[in-house]
Design an enzyme around this catalytic site. Structure first.
Site, PDB file in Angstrom:
ATOM      1  N   LYS A  14       0.779  -1.219  -0.021  1.00  0.00           N
ATOM      2  CA  LYS A  14       0.115  -0.101   0.106  1.00  0.00           C
ATOM      3  C   LYS A  14       0.853   1.278  -0.131  1.00  0.00           C
ATOM      4  O   LYS A  14       0.575   2.189  -0.910  1.00  0.00           O
ATOM      5  CB  LYS A  14      -0.819   0.109   1.303  1.00  0.00           C
ATOM      6  CG  LYS A  14      -1.738  -1.155   1.504  1.00  0.00           C
ATOM      7  CD  LYS A  14      -2.872  -1.115   2.299  1.00  0.00           C
ATOM      8  CE  LYS A  14      -2.193  -1.126   3.725  1.00  0.00           C
ATOM      9  NZ  LYS A  14      -1.642  -2.408   4.335  1.00  0.00           N
ATOM     10  N   ARG A  89      -9.919   0.682   8.396  1.00  0.00           N
ATOM     11  CA  ARG A  89      -9.424  -0.500   8.720  1.00  0.00           C
ATOM     12  C   ARG A  89     -10.598  -1.298   9.546  1.00  0.00           C
ATOM     13  O   ARG A  89     -10.279  -2.730  10.022  1.00  0.00           O
ATOM     14  CB  ARG A  89      -8.038  -0.435   9.644  1.00  0.00           C
ATOM     15  CG  ARG A  89      -6.731  -0.707   8.887  1.00  0.00           C
ATOM     16  CD  ARG A  89      -5.701  -0.463   9.899  1.00  0.00           C
ATOM     17  NE  ARG A  89      -4.576  -1.260   9.355  1.00  0.00           N
ATOM     18  CZ  ARG A  89      -3.381  -0.822   8.849  1.00  0.00           C
ATOM     19  NH1 ARG A  89      -3.448   0.544   8.245  1.00  0.00           N
ATOM     20  NH2 ARG A  89      -2.148  -1.460   8.408  1.00  0.00           N
ATOM     21  N   ARG A 128      11.892  -5.792   5.865  1.00  0.00           N
ATOM     22  CA  ARG A 128      11.932  -4.381   6.205  1.00  0.00           C
ATOM     23  C   ARG A 128      12.266  -4.052   7.560  1.00  0.00           C
ATOM     24  O   ARG A 128      13.298  -2.907   7.723  1.00  0.00           O
ATOM     25  CB  ARG A 128      10.525  -3.586   5.774  1.00  0.00           C
ATOM     26  CG  ARG A 128      10.433  -1.996   6.110  1.00  0.00           C
ATOM     27  CD  ARG A 128       9.323  -1.368   5.723  1.00  0.00           C
ATOM     28  NE  ARG A 128       8.010  -2.100   6.399  1.00  0.00           N
ATOM     29  CZ  ARG A 128       6.740  -1.648   6.180  1.00  0.00           C
ATOM     30  NH1 ARG A 128       6.380  -0.830   5.277  1.00  0.00           N
ATOM     31  NH2 ARG A 128       5.766  -2.177   7.092  1.00  0.00           N
ATOM     32  N   ARG A 134      10.975   0.464  12.043  1.00  0.00           N
ATOM     33  CA  ARG A 134       9.804   0.108  12.457  1.00  0.00           C
ATOM     34  C   ARG A 134       9.671  -1.169  13.414  1.00  0.00           C
ATOM     35  O   ARG A 134      10.064  -2.088  13.099  1.00  0.00           O
ATOM     36  CB  ARG A 134       9.059   0.019  11.178  1.00  0.00           C
ATOM     37  CG  ARG A 134       8.654   1.045  10.662  1.00  0.00           C
ATOM     38  CD  ARG A 134       7.379   1.097   9.535  1.00  0.00           C
ATOM     39  NE  ARG A 134       6.187   0.397   9.843  1.00  0.00           N
ATOM     40  CZ  ARG A 134       5.051   0.321   9.136  1.00  0.00           C
ATOM     41  NH1 ARG A 134       5.302   0.713   7.944  1.00  0.00           N
ATOM     42  NH2 ARG A 134       4.213  -0.412   9.600  1.00  0.00           N
ATOM     43  N   ARG A 146      -0.335  -8.750  13.474  1.00  0.00           N
ATOM     44  CA  ARG A 146      -0.798  -7.708  12.576  1.00  0.00           C
ATOM     45  C   ARG A 146      -1.937  -8.430  11.505  1.00  0.00           C
ATOM     46  O   ARG A 146      -2.860  -7.807  11.161  1.00  0.00           O
ATOM     47  CB  ARG A 146       0.020  -6.785  11.739  1.00  0.00           C
ATOM     48  CG  ARG A 146       0.835  -5.649  12.829  1.00  0.00           C
ATOM     49  CD  ARG A 146       2.367  -5.471  12.286  1.00  0.00           C
ATOM     50  NE  ARG A 146       2.208  -4.790  11.246  1.00  0.00           N
ATOM     51  CZ  ARG A 146       3.387  -4.482  10.488  1.00  0.00           C
ATOM     52  NH1 ARG A 146       4.618  -4.788  10.816  1.00  0.00           N
ATOM     53  NH2 ARG A 146       3.245  -3.825   9.523  1.00  0.00           N
TER      54      ARG A 146
END
Ligand code: B4P
Length: 193
Positions: A14, A89, A128, A134, A146
């Site tokens: 996204k 969401r 990532r 993060r 998640r």
């Protein structure tokens, strides 16, 4: 105004595709993930309230993100349209967004839903996590949390917009440019329709 939602599980691309889409179509990018991370970086009371939830891979409360989006819409009255990334969401967020847009005489034109296998999502996010700061990408347990939040609370958002015939599924695996091309095709088809 042309408003679109870029939809998909965590790690589906996204954020990656949003950057390209806003450049091509001149839309205002609204990423609730980025807005929340900015609050955390600025050590604001809101940031402090959501920090732990995000680090655990949980969704933050609906009221907080709806309020943030309300303010962002008010602050951007003269744009061509909005690209919503990571929002809505939950079904409650989707209903609130529909209401806010209706008050402005506009609506969601299309929901582009990126489809990526769970195996690939985990691979991308761990990758990532190795290169970014993060905290929600650092280990597989948080990533799994998640994905569970997505399945339990977020997948239903597609059902909400399906009722209005607004959802288009796009293959989210493979070459980033190729995926961008598929997304543009769907947007262009909506724009001329
Ligand atoms: P977000 O910031 O929305 O993050 P995300 O779901 O992990 O997706 P993101 O957009 O960052 O990743 P992308 O797929 O582009 O949310 C983070 C947290 O904020 C949530 O867990 C929640 O706590 C909170 N939150 C945000 N919005 C909320 C809301 N509305 N309600 C409640 N809570 C909310 O990319 C992932 C990786 O894949 C990147 O490294 C990228 O380079 C790579 N990648 C992308 N496309 C690829 C491709 N085609 N091939 C290979 N790699 C690719």
């Amino acid at each position: 105004m042309f408003n679109l939602i870029l939809f998909g599980p965590p790690g589906s691309g996204k954020g990656t595709q949003s950057e390209r889409l806003i450049a091509k179509y001149g839309l205002k990018h609204l990423s609730t993930g980025d807005l929340l991370r900015n609050e955390i970086a600025g050590q604001t009371p809101l940031g402090m309230a959501v920090k732990n939830l995000m680090a655990e891979g949980k969704l933050v409360p609906d009221e907080i993100v709806i309020e943030m989006i309300d303010i962002a819409l008010e602050n951007n009255p003269h744009v061509n349209g909005f690209l919503f990334d990571g929002f809505p969401r939950t079904t409650a967020q989707a209903e609130a967004l529909d209401k806010l847009l209706a008050q402005k005489g506009t609506e969601i034109a299309v929901v582009l839903a990126l489809q990526v296998s769970q195996e690939e999502l985990i691979k991308r996010l761990l990758n990532r996590g190795r290169t970014s700061d993060r905290s929600d990408d650092v280990n597989e347990d948080i990533i799994a949390a998640r994905i569970t939040e997505y399945e339990k609370k977020t997948a239903a958002v597609a059902d909400h917009y399906k009722k209005f015939g607004k959802v288009k599924y796009v293959k989210g695996e493979g070459d980033i440019d190729e995926i961008f091309g598929l997304l543009c095709k769907e947007i262009d088809a909506k724009k001329v329709a």
